[in-house]
Design an enzyme around this catalytic site. Structure first.
Site, mmCIF file in Angstrom:
data_model
loop_
_atom_site.group_PDB
_atom_site.id
_atom_site.type_symbol
_atom_site.label_atom_id
_atom_site.label_comp_id
_atom_site.label_asym_id
_atom_site.label_seq_id
_atom_site.Cartn_x
_atom_site.Cartn_y
_atom_site.Cartn_z
ATOM 1 N N HIS A 1 0.657 4.247 -2.778
ATOM 2 C CA HIS A 1 0.456 5.654 -2.426
ATOM 3 C C HIS A 1 1.631 6.512 -2.861
ATOM 4 O O HIS A 1 1.463 7.691 -3.175
ATOM 5 C CB HIS A 1 0.241 5.789 -0.913
ATOM 6 C CG HIS A 1 -1.162 5.483 -0.485
ATOM 7 N ND1 HIS A 1 -1.904 6.322 0.325
ATOM 8 C CD2 HIS A 1 -1.972 4.434 -0.769
ATOM 9 C CE1 HIS A 1 -3.110 5.798 0.519
ATOM 10 N NE2 HIS A 1 -3.167 4.636 -0.126
ATOM 11 N N ARG B 1 0.837 -1.202 0.000
ATOM 12 C CA ARG B 1 0.000 0.000 0.000
ATOM 13 C C ARG B 1 0.873 1.254 0.000
ATOM 14 O O ARG B 1 0.554 2.250 -0.669
ATOM 15 C CB ARG B 1 -0.919 0.003 1.222
ATOM 16 C CG ARG B 1 -1.943 1.133 1.181
ATOM 17 C CD ARG B 1 -2.875 1.087 2.357
ATOM 18 N NE ARG B 1 -3.823 2.194 2.299
ATOM 19 C CZ ARG B 1 -4.324 2.811 3.360
ATOM 20 N NH1 ARG B 1 -3.982 2.421 4.571
ATOM 21 N NH2 ARG B 1 -5.179 3.806 3.227
ATOM 22 N N ASN C 1 -3.143 9.698 4.109
ATOM 23 C CA ASN C 1 -2.040 8.785 4.416
ATOM 24 C C ASN C 1 -1.874 8.525 5.908
ATOM 25 O O ASN C 1 -0.961 7.807 6.320
ATOM 26 C CB ASN C 1 -0.721 9.345 3.858
ATOM 27 C CG ASN C 1 -0.647 9.253 2.345
ATOM 28 O OD1 ASN C 1 -1.258 8.377 1.736
ATOM 29 N ND2 ASN C 1 0.106 10.165 1.733
ATOM 30 N N HIS D 1 -5.833 -6.045 -2.873
ATOM 31 C CA HIS D 1 -6.721 -6.157 -1.718
ATOM 32 C C HIS D 1 -7.071 -7.605 -1.419
ATOM 33 O O HIS D 1 -7.967 -7.868 -0.630
ATOM 34 C CB HIS D 1 -7.998 -5.337 -1.951
ATOM 35 C CG HIS D 1 -7.815 -3.861 -1.799
ATOM 36 N ND1 HIS D 1 -8.796 -2.942 -2.101
ATOM 37 C CD2 HIS D 1 -6.748 -3.138 -1.375
ATOM 38 C CE1 HIS D 1 -8.337 -1.722 -1.876
ATOM 39 N NE2 HIS D 1 -7.097 -1.807 -1.439
#
Length: 412
Positions: A146, A142, A177, A277
């Protein structure tokens, strides 16, 4: 780290032109013509491919933590321009680009001479971290996502803020974040320390993050793929740039496509990368509106499976719940990188509204169905999509980048 589990029981649930031999002008042009014809006919006979078991829901945990194409536009005019261009200039320029300026290209062997053991060094950290804290896997992946979506894959996400005030905050401290887990940052910090001890000032934090993400995918049961390297670390990290570049949990497919397209990613890339995911967790705040007031209706999302709805409501009340509570993206195999995520979407067991939407939209539904049936197809597509995402906004050279010694601090 402490865990509290609530169990739910139920019955469903590039071609590169490289001349060979004597580089006389006639030989060069002959080979170039052959290459052009090859591309032309390859395009017609081999067009770019398109992505063409629903597990039972058992023991659904809710966890609390205290802690097109390349060939479409090759024109004859471009070919003629290449012929008219001086052959010697072309060849010498190509040679200079490949040797004098290796930083302008990403390459699997980028550190072959300067730090040949870089992947082994990073692997010693990721394997240990995964044993000690499996959540390091999804946390690092992740983090990579990002990072790449905001100003490119340049490790700007890891920079710490120096001063308070919205304009001075770094990406890491942007509201979107704030729930990035510390395990992801810790993995990069530890790996950087080990690499610096053997190859000081050579390997960028951006490359360490990309390699670490790949390692965790593989450690969790996913595909192993080669990581191209040569990224430099970014010189800019601004919280104000984050919100418009990160997808939200309630995005529609149209909104997702618009964002992914702005990064040079396709509809297929959207569905493939969403497959990350297949493991990891999300805080209640990211899906609680689906449970009680979906899109202002005062009712839950009608698509969500009733049993999943009941289970999630037990741990995520509409108001006043524990902000640390998280639930798994994949209710069947939350710690394993597999393709169960797609089967769950078909069974209306998607956690986020943006995930579930992929199985409902006619543009993305066929891809979801294909990956639900074929794990290897998903794995192959995921490896390719990660390489593509890992090339977004890459910084190269000292003019645009830096090689940090401490990933959280810009070089002075």
């Amino acid at each position: 780290m402490c865990f509290h589990f609530t169990w739910l029981h139920g019955s469903c649930f590039s071609f590169i032109f490289q001349p060979k031999g004597n580089l006389s002008q006639s030989n060069f042009l002959s080979q170039l013509l052959h290459f052009y014809i090859l591309l032309h006919y390859w395009h017609w006979f081999f067009p770019c491919p398109k992505l063409h078991h629903n597990p039972k829901l058992q023991n659904m945990p809710v966890l609390t933590s205290s802690s097109s194409s390349f060939f479409t536009s090759i024109s004859l005019s471009m070919f003629l321009l290449l012929i008219l261009y001086n052959t010697t200039v072309i060849c010498s320029a190509t040679t200079r680009t490949n040797t004098t300026h290796p930083n302008r290209q990403l390459s699997v062997n980028y550190y072959a001479k300067s730090c040949p053991q870089v992947e082994q060094l990073i692997g010693s950290i990721t394997s240990q971290q995964f044993k000690e804290s499996p959540v390091s896997g999804p946390a690092t992946i992740r983090l990579f996502f990002h990072d790449c979506f905001v100003e490119g894959c340049d490790a700007s996400i890891i920079i710490s803020s120096k001063q308070q005030g919205n304009k001075m905050l770094a990406e890491k401290d942007a509201p979107d974040n704030k729930d990035l887990r510390e395990e992801g940052f810790e993995s990069v910090r530890k790996a950087k320390a080990v690499v610096e001890s053997k190859c000081p000032g050579v390997v960028s934090c951006a490359d360490i993050l990309a390699i670490s993400a790949r390692d965790y995918v593989h450690l969790a049961g996913g595909p192993y793929y080669q990581v191209k390297k040569g990224r430099w670390d970014g010189k800019i990290s601004m919280a104000s740039k984050v919100a418009s570049n990160i997808p939200q949990a309630n995005f529609t497919v149209d909104q997702l496509l618009k964002l992914f397209s702005s990064k040079g990613l396709t509809l297929e890339d959207l569905v493939v990368l969403s497959g990350a995911h297949t493991f990891g967790f999300a805080h209640c705040q990211n899906f609680v509106s689906r449970l009680y007031d979906y899109r202002g209706s005062k009712q839950p999302d009608p698509v969500i499976d009733p049993r999943l709805l009941r289970a999630l409501r037990m741990s995520c009340p509409h108001y006043g719940g524990n902000a640390d509570i998280v639930a798994p993206f994949d209710v069947t195999t939350p710690f394993v990188f597999d393709h169960a995520y797609y089967g769950n979407l078909e069974a209306k067991l998607g956690l986020l509204a943006s995930d579930q939407a992929l199985s409902l939209d006619p543009r993305t539904k066929p891809i979801v169905q294909a990956f639900a049936k074929d794990k290897q197809k998903f794995f192959q597509a995921f490896a390719a999509a990660m390489e593509k995402m890992g090339s977004i906004g890459v910084k190269r050279g000292r003019k645009h980048g830096e090689k940090r010694k401490d990933c959280s601090m810009h070089m002075l």
